[in-house]
Scaffold this motif. Structure first.
Motif, mmCIF file in Angstrom:
data_model
loop_
_atom_site.group_PDB
_atom_site.id
_atom_site.type_symbol
_atom_site.label_atom_id
_atom_site.label_comp_id
_atom_site.label_asym_id
_atom_site.label_seq_id
_atom_site.Cartn_x
_atom_site.Cartn_y
_atom_site.Cartn_z
ATOM 1 N N ASP A 1 0.910 -1.052 0.179
ATOM 2 C CA ASP A 1 0.100 -0.255 0.009
ATOM 3 C C ASP A 1 0.940 1.224 -0.040
ATOM 4 O OD1 ASP A 1 0.864 -0.426 2.470
ATOM 5 O OD2 ASP A 1 -0.670 -0.071 3.496
ATOM 6 N N TYR A 2 2.118 1.141 0.413
ATOM 7 C CA TYR A 2 3.178 2.232 0.505
ATOM 8 C C TYR A 2 3.401 2.733 -0.812
ATOM 9 C CZ TYR A 2 6.929 5.192 2.074
ATOM 10 O OH TYR A 2 7.790 6.307 2.319
ATOM 11 N N ASP B 1 0.272 9.026 -6.170
ATOM 12 C CA ASP B 1 0.433 10.366 -5.949
ATOM 13 C C ASP B 1 1.649 10.892 -6.407
ATOM 14 O OD1 ASP B 1 -2.020 10.295 -4.844
ATOM 15 O OD2 ASP B 1 -1.293 9.855 -2.789
ATOM 16 N N GLU C 1 0.586 4.157 -2.913
ATOM 17 C CA GLU C 1 0.478 5.542 -2.775
ATOM 18 C C GLU C 1 1.417 6.233 -3.189
ATOM 19 O OE1 GLU C 1 0.799 6.162 1.521
ATOM 20 O OE2 GLU C 1 -1.149 5.152 1.791
#
Length: 519
Positions: A380-381, A388, A384
């Motif tokens: 999930d890191y 982004d 992101e």
């Protein structure tokens, strides 16, 4: 030869039909151009004549003539589109070459026509109310309008002389050019034809009940036809080498019709003879046909050479066409929004095909691209960061892809580089000196617990969150020793080797602890 191999070799119709359409469309366009231009010239001349003879002349008939200009100009402009398009298709090599050479003058046609039409409309509306304003609008408007056929005749004259293209490109418009006399005479011939056809049009259209105007129009028509004969003889002298039997036949027919028209308009004949309605179109068609035959003969060698070159190019490329089509078919069958294609198209230029940060564009980056093979991080890191981007670096955001596509990309990155593997636990205890260096120096940006400190979050780019991401021990030691160019991470090569080794272990201990605790 394949239909789509070379579009310039394809014609929508047989060549004979193309030439016929060009003759018809250009003939209609030219006819209304002559009527429009002749109307403008005669309207201004009659206005000047009446203004000089009477201080306050009755401009009723002049207004009627001037207002007819609007309909004529509309038809002239609209009918001009057809021959331009057909010329581009029939003679693309010559047409585009000459319009390129004449580019500045060619583009000037647009403002000239706008100015001419607006000013002449002003002339028509001010005839009865403001003679001086009408005079200024008429003089400037007609001058602008007369400039347009000068540009067109110059372009056509040059287009028919391919041998002069190189000289024109080098020197521009020069009065000592060999084709300049032909251009001038051709332009004067157009002006004479405009006055003749304008006078004939209004002789039958607007002067039926004007007993004073009809004889004057007959004189202008006679004078214009006589001038056409003189100018035509001089023009003929400039094209003697180009004359052929068909061209001479057309010119002879037009000359006979011109002589008959002059005979009918002789001074002792006092009535308008409607035989002119047959003779004037005959003059127009025969002269126009002679011009098109000469143009085709002049352009045929160059067009044939250009076509032969393109056909030769087609034959040279033919052995490779099937291979190219097969490769293109493969691309059409490729799904461009799966993880593999997204990585190869968007990530590989910087991170490289093998993920080592050595892509073709990597050398252009101020901050080196991350070596993905050394990362051990939470999925999930990574999501992101991909979604982004990373502020302050060359890593852009990829919000244009939905969650499903980004997850597919993450799958590929995990499969290729093993990025989501667990971080191994610390191999040994950390020395108090190394912990002191971490708390006193590293924690200012990374925070004591490995997350990002408030001052670290203000940096561009911010340091990584070690509770969610780690590096292989070798990569961590390298960055601690050498720093990370373009970021706030300095080199700590002045620290002892054992301290640097411990700092690398500390960096990787936070994610290991979080993974062990199930966080």
């Amino acid at each position: 030869m394949q239909q789509w191999t070379d579009l310039f070799l394809n014609k929508p119709l047989p060549e004979g039909w193309m030439q016929g359409l060009l003759f018809i469309t250009f003939g209609l366009h030219l006819l209304f151009v002559l009527l429009m231009l002749g109307t403008a010239i005669l309207s201004l001349l009659f206005f000047l004549r009446d203004l000089l003879r009477q201080p306050t002349p009755d401009q009723h008939w002049n207004e009627h003539v001037a207002h007819s200009h609007m309909g004529l100009k509309s038809l002239a402009v609209v009918l001009g589109v057809g021959p331009l398009l057909l010329m581009q298709i029939s003679h693309p090599h010559a047409f585009f070459t000459v319009t390129g050479l004449f580019s500045y003058a060619w583009l000037a046609i647009i403002p000239l026509l706008i100015a001419a039409f607006l000013l002449f409309d002003g002339f028509a509306h001010k005839l009865a109310t403001s003679a001086w304003l009408a005079l200024i609008c008429g003089l400037v408007g007609v001058a602008a309008l007369m400039t347009v056929p000068a540009i067109f005749t110059g372009a056509l004259t040059l287009m028919e002389r391919p041998a002069e293209w190189a000289d024109f490109a080098a020197r521009g418009i020069r009065f000592d050019a060999q084709w300049m006399p032909h251009w001038v005479l051709r332009y004067l011939h157009v002006l004479g034809a405009a006055v003749a056809f304008g006078a004939a049009f209004h002789l039958f259209f607007s002067a039926r009940n004007e007993k004073q105007k009809a004889p004057l129009l007959r004189k202008w028509l006679l004078g214009a036809l006589a001038a056409q004969a003189v100018i035509g003889l001089a023009l003929l002298a400039t094209i003697l080498p180009q004359l052929s039997v068909p061209v001479l036949s057309c010119i002879s027919l037009g000359a006979l019709a011109l002589g008959a028209a002059v005979w009918i308009l002789r001074p002792e004949s006092s009535t308008a003879d409607y035989r002119l309605l047959a003779l004037l179109p005959l003059i127009f068609v025969s002269m126009l046909l002679a011009r098109q035959l000469m143009q085709n003969e002049a352009l045929a060698p160059g067009q044939a050479e250009a076509t032969a070159q393109r056909e030769q190019r087609v034959q040279e490329l033919a052995p490779f066409s099937q291979k190219a089509l097969d490769a293109f078919a493969v691309k059409l069958r490729t799904v461009y929004d799966n993880g593999d294609t997204i990585y190869d198209g968007a990530c590989e230029p910087c991170h490289g095909l093998t993920g080592h940060g050595d892509g073709a564009e990597a050398s252009r980056l101020r901050i080196p691209a991350t070596d993905l093979t050394t990362m051990r991080t939470d999925r999930d890191y990574v999501y992101e960061m991909v979604r982004d981007g990373i502020p302050g670096t060359g890593m852009p955001y990829f919000r244009m892809f939905d969650r499903e596509k980004l997850e597919s990309l993450l799958d590929v990155m995990g499969k290729r580089f093993g990025m989501y593997a667990a971080t191994p636990p610390p191999p040994r205890d950390i020395s108090p000196l190394s912990l002191e260096v971490w708390i006193g120096t590293c924690a200012k940006c990374h925070a004591a617990n490995g997350s990002v400190s408030p001052s670290g979050r203000a940096m561009q780019p911010p340091p990584p969150d070690f509770t969610r991401s780690s590096l292989t021990h070798g990569q961590a030691l390298k960055i601690i020793t050498e720093g990370y160019p373009g970021t706030g991470m300095p080199a700590y090569r002045s620290q002892p080797q054992t301290v640097r080794e411990d700092l690398a272990i500390i960096c990787n201990s936070f994610r290991a602890a979080h993974t062990k605790n199930g966080k």
